[in-house]
Write a protein that holds these residues in place. Structure first.
Motif, PDB file in Angstrom:
ATOM      1  N   UNK A  88      50.561  21.898  98.809  1.00 36.57           N
ATOM      2  CA  UNK A  88      50.573  21.007  97.655  1.00 36.57           C
ATOM      3  C   UNK A  88      51.981  20.614  97.235  1.00 36.57           C
ATOM      4  N   UNK A  89      52.987  21.432  97.592  1.00 40.64           N
ATOM      5  CA  UNK A  89      54.362  21.104  97.208  1.00 40.64           C
ATOM      6  C   UNK A  89      54.958  20.111  98.206  1.00 40.64           C
ATOM      7  N   UNK A  90      55.907  19.277  97.765  1.00 40.49           N
ATOM      8  CA  UNK A  90      56.551  18.335  98.694  1.00 40.49           C
ATOM      9  C   UNK A  90      57.197  19.042  99.889  1.00 40.49           C
ATOM     10  N   UNK A  91      57.847  20.196  99.623  1.00 39.55           N
ATOM     11  CA  UNK A  91      58.496  20.923 100.716  1.00 39.55           C
ATOM     12  C   UNK A  91      57.465  21.471 101.696  1.00 39.55           C
ATOM     13  N   UNK A  92      56.351  21.992 101.167  1.00 40.02           N
ATOM     14  CA  UNK A  92      55.298  22.506 102.035  1.00 40.02           C
ATOM     15  C   UNK A  92      54.688  21.407 102.880  1.00 40.02           C
ATOM     16  N   UNK A  93      54.479  20.252 102.266  1.00 44.37           N
ATOM     17  CA  UNK A  93      53.935  19.104 102.998  1.00 44.37           C
ATOM     18  C   UNK A  93      54.881  18.684 104.116  1.00 44.37           C
ATOM     19  N   UNK A  94      56.182  18.593 103.795  1.00 44.13           N
ATOM     20  CA  UNK A  94      57.187  18.211 104.791  1.00 44.13           C
ATOM     21  C   UNK A  94      57.249  19.243 105.908  1.00 44.13           C
ATOM     22  N   UNK A  95      57.146  20.509 105.547  1.00 44.86           N
ATOM     23  CA  UNK A  95      57.214  21.584 106.540  1.00 44.86           C
ATOM     24  C   UNK A  95      56.092  21.450 107.561  1.00 44.86           C
ATOM     25  N   UNK A  96      54.861  21.258 107.090  1.00 48.31           N
ATOM     26  CA  UNK A  96      53.732  21.145 108.018  1.00 48.31           C
ATOM     27  C   UNK A  96      53.842  19.876 108.857  1.00 48.31           C
ATOM     28  N   UNK A  97      54.286  18.775 108.254  1.00 51.70           N
ATOM     29  CA  UNK A  97      54.471  17.540 109.019  1.00 51.70           C
ATOM     30  C   UNK A  97      55.492  17.729 110.132  1.00 51.70           C
ATOM     31  N   UNK A  98      56.584  18.432 109.811  1.00 47.74           N
ATOM     32  CA  UNK A  98      57.636  18.648 110.818  1.00 47.74           C
ATOM     33  C   UNK A  98      57.150  19.563 111.936  1.00 47.74           C
TER      34      UNK A  98
END
Length: 590
Positions: free
Chosen positions: A364-374
């Motif tokens: 749900x966090x922007x960093x978590x979202x970016x992490x999974x996308x990366x």
């Protein structure tokens, strides 16, 4: 008795305190009281006493902002009279009335200006109070004080500006004031007297860099880069934050290109071994932003040493922000770069990513979202169809369950990348399944036999979408509101409809209730998605049971698409309508 003597007697502290308490009573009494206090304030000694009475200035500010115009007017004049005293001005500021404070910043003595600036630097400002100070005009005199004042004045001004720069509206005012050049000039100074100013100056630059208007000066980033190795850790951190903010701006392509050309990557790489995690993380973020424009050069720039360092950071750091930055940086390596893939395989990146994904839940966090996308982006390179050996190694290490998990917890972008990996793996499932008959010849069909691939299948051995349980999550994506992953999902499902197995693959998709979801895309998908969906439906509707079960609901959509859709779609629509016996094979749609 003279008027003055009466006023002086009324100015006795006890009497004044009684008057001040009357400011909280009914409208008429408040109005009379503030008028009387205003009259008494003509005597300097009484005026000094009024300001010292506890709660007086707070109540006057409340009257100033109240609904009674007469009381508000008298309160304003009384506050103006009290503003000759700097302590009273500070009390007014604490009550949220900043005009007198700004007036002292503009016209007061040097000591008065220092007092006011110091007060601002120590205030716990809300967005509202910070905005009020900016609107009242505090920025301009503080910038002037920084530029022209003596050392103490400069330091106090910078402290105040640092506090005010937390609000974007004030940052725009700072940029307009032209302070950026003055801050950089200070940072380049080697005068020991000014060294104490470098930390607040760099912190203000970090705040200013968050607004895109800083890019008006195209050389700002270059100047900051050249300061990095001339500064201590605190200033380095602020400069890295500023550079990262600049590199993130949507219109910063030219600036990022200049940074790259001036050797920014090589300058930043040593920060990856820095002991201070905040510096390391910010340097990783900055390298990520710069490397978005370096697809063909990044592997050579990083080299095996720093690629290993980045993988070690992913494994060791407990900080999600740092993990996200490190994984994000690696995700910018071109998927087609076989050298990079081989290095990352050797330094065991894949087990680290799989372990990382295993500990993640819904992002749900922007960093978590970016992490999974990366992570999902990197996994694409470990599933390239041309390298079956790497695919098998990746599957053995547990890659496929991670891809299935991303289909559930990831953003649409992450889901799209995970579906791409599954598609790449599934392209080889048929050949791997057919190549293993002797090994499995004595095993009953119920053990590992796959109806779609007509052979022995498993998640790790043949990357079978059926055995991996991917059909349901893939179809759920098509049924959802987000459309970013549709094309990749259809690509993955489409591997089950290859020429050698289209019939059995069609039945598997139909059994998983994927046909309505695919049909729906003819209404909500873009042209590429519609083309892919039609290709799949044409094969699915060749089978009578599928026509009976799903044909009728699809008719209306197909007829509408035939009439109103893109011309390139009409031949395929006509084929499907012919399967559904709604159109003759010889129709002019072909």
């Amino acid at each position: 008795m003279t008027k003055t003597s009466v006023q002086e007697k009324m100015g006795i502290v006890g009497y004044l305190s009684t008057l001040v308490r009357s400011l909280t009573r009914d409208v008429e009494e408040r109005r009379e009281t503030v008028g009387l206090l205003l009259a008494l304030s003509e005597i300097p000694a009484i005026r000094r006493r009024i300001g010292k009475i506890q709660g007086c200035i707070v109540m006057l500010v409340a009257l100033l902002n109240g609904d009674d115009p007469l009381a508000s007017s008298d309160a304003r004049m009384l506050l103006r009279a009290l503003s000759s005293n700097t302590q009273d001005v500070l009390h007014m500021a604490e009550a949220g009335y900043f005009k007198p404070l700004v007036q002292h910043l503009r016209e007061g003595s040097d000591m008065s200006k220092i007092l006011m600036a110091t007060a601002i630097s120590r205030m716990e400002l809300t967005d509202q109070t910070s905005a009020s100070l900016g609107e009242e005009g505090a920025i301009e005199p503080l910038v002037k004080m920084f530029r022209l004042g003596k050392l103490e004045g400069k330091l106090c001004a910078l402290g105040a500006l640092r506090n005010l720069s937390s609000l974007k509206e004030n940052v725009h005012l700072l940029v307009k004031s032209g302070i950026v050049e003055a801050l950089l000039q200070l940072l380049f100074s080697i005068t020991s007297v000014l060294m104490t100013l470098r930390e607040p100056a760099s912190a203000i630059l970090a705040s200013i860099a968050q607004v895109e208007s800083i890019l008006v000066n195209q050389d700002v980033a270059q100047q900051m880069l050249s300061l990095l190795n001339l500064s201590g850790p605190v200033v380095q951190y602020h400069l890295l934050c500023a550079l990262n903010s600049i590199a993130e701006h949507s219109s910063a392509l030219k600036v990022r290109t200049k940074m790259k050309e001036s050797g920014a990557v090589q300058l930043l790489l040593p920060f990856l071994t820095e002991n201070k995690p905040e510096i390391r993380t910010t340097a990783l973020n900055l390298l990520y932003n710069i490397s978005k424009d370096l697809p063909g050069e990044l592997t050579e720039q990083l080299g095996q040493t720093y690629l290993t360092t980045i993988v070690n950071i992913i494994s060791a750091t407990p900080c999600e922000n740092e993990k996200a930055a490190a994984v994000g940086l690696l995700s910018n390596l071109p998927v087609s770069d076989k050298k990079a893939t081989e290095i990352l395989r050797r330094v065991n990146l894949l087990p680290s990513l799989i372990s990382l994904l295993g500990s993640l839940t819904v992002t749900s966090t922007p960093k978590g979202k970016w992490l999974v996308e990366s992570v999902a982006s990197i996994l694409v390179r470990f599933t390239i169809p041309s390298d079956k050996k790497l695919q098998l190694l990746s599957a053995e290490q547990g890659l496929i369950p991670c891809l299935v998990k991303i289909l559930s917890i990831g953003s649409p972008v992450a889901k799209s990348r995970a579906a791409t990996s599954l598609m790449q793996l599934s392209k080889n499932s048929l050949s791997l399944s057919k190549s293993r008959p002797t090994k499995w010849s004595c095993v009953p069909r119920t053990s590992g036999y796959c109806e779609v691939h007509d052979g022995c299948c498993s998640t790790k051995g043949t990357f079978c979408l059926i055995k991996a349980g991917t059909l349901s999550p893939l179809i759920q994506i098509l049924e959802g509101k987000e459309r970013d992953a549709d094309e990749a999902v259809l690509g993955a499902l489409g591997t089950l409809l290859q020429d050698e197995m289209w019939g059995k693959g069609s039945n598997a998709i139909a059994k998983a209730l994927g046909v309505p979801a695919i049909t729906r895309l003819l209404e909500v998908g873009n042209l590429k998605v519609q083309e892919k969906a039609l290709w799949m439906l044409e094969r699915i509707f060749r089978i009578e049971t599928n026509r009976v079960q799903f044909g009728e609901p699809a008719q209306v959509i197909l007829i509408d698409l035939a009439q109103n859709g893109a011309p390139t779609l009409k031949p395929m629509v006509a084929k499907i309508l012919a399967h559904l016996e709604l159109l003759q094979i010889q129709s002019s749609y072909f």
